[in-house]
Design an enzyme around this catalytic site. Sequence first.
Site, PDB file in Angstrom:
ATOM      1  CG  ASP A  25      10.327   0.068  -5.129  1.00  0.00           C
ATOM      2  OD1 ASP A  25       9.235  -0.453  -4.810  1.00  0.00           O
ATOM      3  OD2 ASP A  25      10.444   1.254  -5.462  1.00  0.00           O
ATOM      4  CG  ASN A  26       7.067  -2.789  -1.652  1.00  0.00           C
ATOM      5  OD1 ASN A  26       6.401  -3.612  -1.027  1.00  0.00           O
ATOM      6  ND2 ASN A  26       6.750  -2.404  -2.886  1.00  0.00           N
ATOM      7  CE  LYS A  47       7.809   4.196 -13.378  1.00  0.00           C
ATOM      8  NZ  LYS A  47       8.650   3.838 -12.215  1.00  0.00           N
ATOM      9  N   GLY A  98      13.332   0.353 -12.902  1.00  0.00           N
ATOM     10  CA  GLY A  98      14.758   0.186 -13.202  1.00  0.00           C
ATOM     11  C   GLY A  98      15.149  -1.238 -13.538  1.00  0.00           C
ATOM     12  NE  ARG A 143      15.976   4.466 -10.695  1.00  0.00           N
ATOM     13  CZ  ARG A 143      15.290   5.606 -10.584  1.00  0.00           C
ATOM     14  NH1 ARG A 143      15.705   6.709 -11.152  1.00  0.00           N
ATOM     15  NH2 ARG A 143      14.162   5.637  -9.908  1.00  0.00           N
ATOM     16  CB  CYS A 190      15.231   4.630  -6.042  1.00  0.00           C
ATOM     17  SG  CYS A 190      15.646   2.951  -6.429  1.00  0.00           S
ATOM     18  CB  CYS A 208      10.872 -19.797  -0.415  1.00  0.00           C
ATOM     19  SG  CYS A 208      10.303 -19.259   1.212  1.00  0.00           S
TER      20      CYS A 208
HETATM   21 ZN   LIG Z   1      10.924 -20.736   2.832  1.00  0.00          ZN
END
Ligand SMILES: [Zn+2]
Length: 248
Positions: free
Chosen positions: A127-128, A83, A38, A70, A186, A170
Amino acid sequence: MNDQQLLRYSRHILLDEIGIEGQERILAAHALIIGAGGLGSPAALYLGSAGIGHITLVDDDAVDLTNLQRQIAHTSARVGQPKVTSAAEAVLAINPDAAITCIQARADATLLDGLVATATVVLDCTDNYATRHAINAACVRHAKPLVVGAAIRFDGQITVVDPRQANAPCYACIFAPNAEFEEVQCSTMGVFAPLVGIVGAMQAAEALKLVSGAGPSLAGRLLMLDARNMEWSALQVRRDTNCAVCAA
Ligand SMILES: [Zn+2]
């Protein structure tokens, strides 16, 4: 740039903030995009259309029917295809000059270490949390700017990690790597289709700014979008002097 390129990128060249020099920097850049879903779809399409010279796409997944709501780089005809190659086809259809490297693999620490070292800018479109922290650690180690995006349900998030800036935090300064986060994805929680477009396009914008030098980046700021009410909020985020990743 040749005549075709001067035409293709003319609307960038007209911008005082980019101009010929900025566009040359974009053409010379290598963007590493991790995740071709996405967020990675709009990010790759905009970076490709805008002339990023070399794009490396990393994703181990294949296109599924449930992605098409999406993930706009993919098509019904490419269901079942990796993909990375599907997204590469979409980018090349817009800009045949783009050099695209497709890596169909899961982004682990070893793979990231090699790839991040060669990149001008890195985009976290995953996504993790585990992969996010591995990408952040590699970018800190190699002092490479990183654009982090996230989207779930109606909630979006974006920030920039720039280890070249002495006081900028960071990702691990903001979200501790050892914290017990509830992994939300998702597939179980759902995601509003244009939300990934909004956040992914912003990731492309920050990457192009970092590469071309057009304007200050989001380093030190975390933007959060509530798309139900369409409200943005901004959080100033600071470097953690005890951060396990960047303080060493
Ligand atoms: Zn840091």
